[in-house]
Design an enzyme around this catalytic site. Structure first.
Site, PDB file in Angstrom:
ATOM      1  N   ASP A   2       0.719  -1.355   0.069  1.00 48.36           N
ATOM      2  CA  ASP A   2       0.020  -0.060   0.041  1.00 48.36           C
ATOM      3  C   ASP A   2       0.790   1.312   0.012  1.00 48.36           C
ATOM      4  OD1 ASP A   2      -1.695  -2.070   0.476  1.00 48.36           O
ATOM      5  OD2 ASP A   2      -2.526  -1.239   2.365  1.00 48.36           O
ATOM      6  N   GLN A  18       4.050   0.599   2.243  1.00 52.59           N
ATOM      7  CA  GLN A  18       4.265  -0.457   3.056  1.00 52.59           C
ATOM      8  C   GLN A  18       5.538  -1.366   2.712  1.00 52.59           C
ATOM      9  OE1 GLN A  18       1.810  -2.397   5.753  1.00 52.59           O
ATOM     10  NE2 GLN A  18       2.418  -0.222   5.788  1.00 52.59           N
ATOM     11  N   TRP A  26       5.988 -10.680   1.957  1.00 48.92           N
ATOM     12  CA  TRP A  26       5.586  -9.870   3.045  1.00 48.92           C
ATOM     13  C   TRP A  26       6.153 -10.483   4.368  1.00 48.92           C
ATOM     14  CZ3 TRP A  26       3.208  -9.957   7.609  1.00 48.92           C
ATOM     15  CH2 TRP A  26       2.653  -8.855   8.084  1.00 48.92           C
ATOM     16  N   PHE A  58       1.583  -0.495   9.897  1.00 47.63           N
ATOM     17  CA  PHE A  58       0.777  -0.841   8.839  1.00 47.63           C
ATOM     18  C   PHE A  58       0.209   0.506   8.094  1.00 47.63           C
ATOM     19  CE2 PHE A  58      -1.387  -5.141   8.966  1.00 47.63           C
ATOM     20  CZ  PHE A  58       0.129  -5.752   9.332  1.00 47.63           C
ATOM     21  N   ASP A 133      -5.771   1.397   8.937  1.00 48.33           N
ATOM     22  CA  ASP A 133      -5.782   2.343   7.617  1.00 48.33           C
ATOM     23  C   ASP A 133      -6.171   3.748   7.851  1.00 48.33           C
ATOM     24  OD1 ASP A 133      -4.773  -0.074   6.647  1.00 48.33           O
ATOM     25  OD2 ASP A 133      -6.579  -0.547   5.363  1.00 48.33           O
ATOM     26  N   GLU A 184     -10.963  -1.778   3.341  1.00 48.21           N
ATOM     27  CA  GLU A 184      -9.399  -1.429   3.690  1.00 48.21           C
ATOM     28  C   GLU A 184      -9.209   0.020   2.966  1.00 48.21           C
ATOM     29  OE1 GLU A 184      -6.470  -4.948   4.542  1.00 48.21           O
ATOM     30  OE2 GLU A 184      -7.059  -4.616   2.301  1.00 48.21           O
TER      31      GLU A 184
END
Length: 467
Positions: A2, A18, A26, A58, A133, A184
């Site tokens: 993101d 991210q 990841w 995050f 978020d 999200e």
């Protein structure tokens, strides 16, 4: 993955994102940091935010605290404040539901070094598993900061006078929009409807899974915001991009002239961990300008590359007009291959564009005017078998509101991606591809019973944006 903390400050467009610095799969999330000059040339910077005792870092946003409401800066040197989700892995592994909270950090040197607030987290968690978020913006209606947070299957709106103390004021979406997966990466902003004095508010919500062509996608709502509550009478599902690889996108805060600039993550959680790259993993879309226009009485959100993109494109290219007889194909050699911009206009509504290379890879984009649908077929585009759902089906994009007459087709073709824009961004598809070699030709197939004209066709090379 993101894009995070999109903000303009002191002549610099910041792009945080991210990032796991130790692998291409990841892992423990940090905020990476790039700066973009003139919204096109990109320069990598040091990691901005590292995990700490409160958790991994995050997604989130960043603002310029012009009025020094937080007290982190001064009137002469306002702080850049990042707002992000903490994700405590130990809590998740223990089966708790309160492992995501919200934290803040500030920078007094335009984003190059950061200090985390000693009172973190500024918003705790009462037991919502997906609670993340934060997108923050200055709310002129209430003279406070507003924060958007997703809470599983809906949106929460919080307000604060100082970025430290927050109060929830409303929620939206439990009974509206697509709910095939977790919500999200929210964003909310006003746009003037082009050609009118009307102002409408646009809410972006990413959803995974549940997008029309599978996996991750971004829906939008058009409505009104009174400073505390967002409302929309929209019943149909609207999507920013009908391709499979534009997710988690948000817009810039604090832009010059209030321009609404969008960047998305160019991937899909269906296969993001498995794409066949070795030294890097995932990319962002080109920066796009968002606008609201009316078509057949409906408000539609357009997204289209910024005018600055022209600074990257070869000016020496000469456009040509092409006539293609009924039920005939015309082949055009490609000079720049997978580092090009292709543009043309046409009144045709029944044709296929096929990109091909010497290894027999092919990518097909087809317009079917009778059924009012555009299809994108990457099943034979190159490497596709790394995940069975990467190219198992032909993607479809309804184009019911595409008006008759001349329409522009614009394609930005990169080494591993295609960004397709129809009618200046009325319809958009963004997709990854992994051809085994550069595409060397474009076949233009006229599927109609009449000759068609392709006006001002050009294929121009595009400069690299980073080194």
């Amino acid at each position: 993955n993101d894009p995070n903390g999109l903000v303009y400050h002191k002549g610099v467009y910041h792009l945080f994102y991210q990032y796991y610095p130790d692998d291409i799969v990841w892992g423990p999330m940090h905020w990476g940091h790039d700066v973009i000059t003139y919204m096109m040339k990109l320069e990598h910077k040091h990691i901005a935010l590292y995990p700490d005792k409160n958790g991994l870092i995050f997604s989130g946003s960043a603002v310029v605290d012009v009025n020094n409401t937080s007290g982190f800066g001064t009137a002469e040197n306002p702080a850049l404040v990042a707002i992000f989700t903490y994700h405590l892995m130990e809590g998740e592994k223990a089966g708790r539901k309160d492992f995501q909270t919200q934290g803040i950090a500030y920078s007094l040197d335009n984003g190059y070094s950061w200090t985390k607030y000693e009172g973190n987290p500024v918003i705790g968690n009462d037991g919502i598993k997906d609670f993340r978020d934060p997108k923050v913006f200055w709310n002129e209606k209430e003279s406070v900061w507003s924060m958007l947070l997703v809470a599983g299957d809906h949106l929460q709106i919080w307000n604060s006078p100082n970025l430290k103390e927050w109060e929830q004021v409303s929620e939206f979406g439990k009974n509206q929009g697509a709910h095939g997966g977790v919500w999200e990466c929210p964003d909310l902003f006003p746009l003037q409807v082009e050609g009118t004095d009307a102002i409408k508010w646009v809410l972006l919500i990413s959803i995974n899974p549940g997008a029309p062509n599978g996996g991750s996608g971004t829906q939008y709502f058009i409505g009104d915001f009174d400073g505390k509550t967002f409302t929309s009478d929209q019943e149909e599902h609207k999507w920013l991009d009908l391709g499979r690889d534009n997710y988690a996108g948000v817009t810039y805060n604090n832009t010059r002239d209030n321009e609404r600039i969008f960047i998305g993550w160019m991937s899909n959680w269906d296969y993001a961990r498995d794409t066949p790259t070795e030294k890097w993993r995932s990319a962002m879309t080109v920066p796009r300008s968002l606008s609201l226009r009316t078509s057949n009485g409906n408000h539609e959100l357009y997204n289209y590359p910024l005018p600055n993109f022209e600074s990257l494109v070869d000016k020496a290219s000469v456009a040509q007009d092409i006539a293609i007889k009924a039920n005939t194909a015309h082949t055009i050699p490609l000079k720049a291959g997978n580092q090009s911009e292709i543009r043309f206009t046409t009144t045709a509504r029944d044709f296929v564009l096929s990109f091909e290379n010497n290894t027999k890879d092919s990518l097909a984009i087809a317009m079917d005017g009778k059924n009012k649908v555009l299809t994108f077929d990457r099943r034979n585009s190159g490497l596709t078998d790394f995940k069975n759902n990467f190219a198992s089906a032909v993607q479809e994009m309804p184009i019911e509101n595409l008006l008759e007459g001349e329409v522009e087709i614009r394609i930005i073709l990169d080494a591993s991606s295609v960004e397709l824009f129809i009618n200046e961004g009325q319809y958009v598809m963004t997709n990854q591809i992994f051809p085994r070699d550069t595409y060397t030709q474009l076949e233009f197939l006229n599927r109609s019973d009449q000759e068609i004209k392709v006006a001002e066709f050009s294929e121009r090379s595009v400069q690299r944006i980073w080194e």
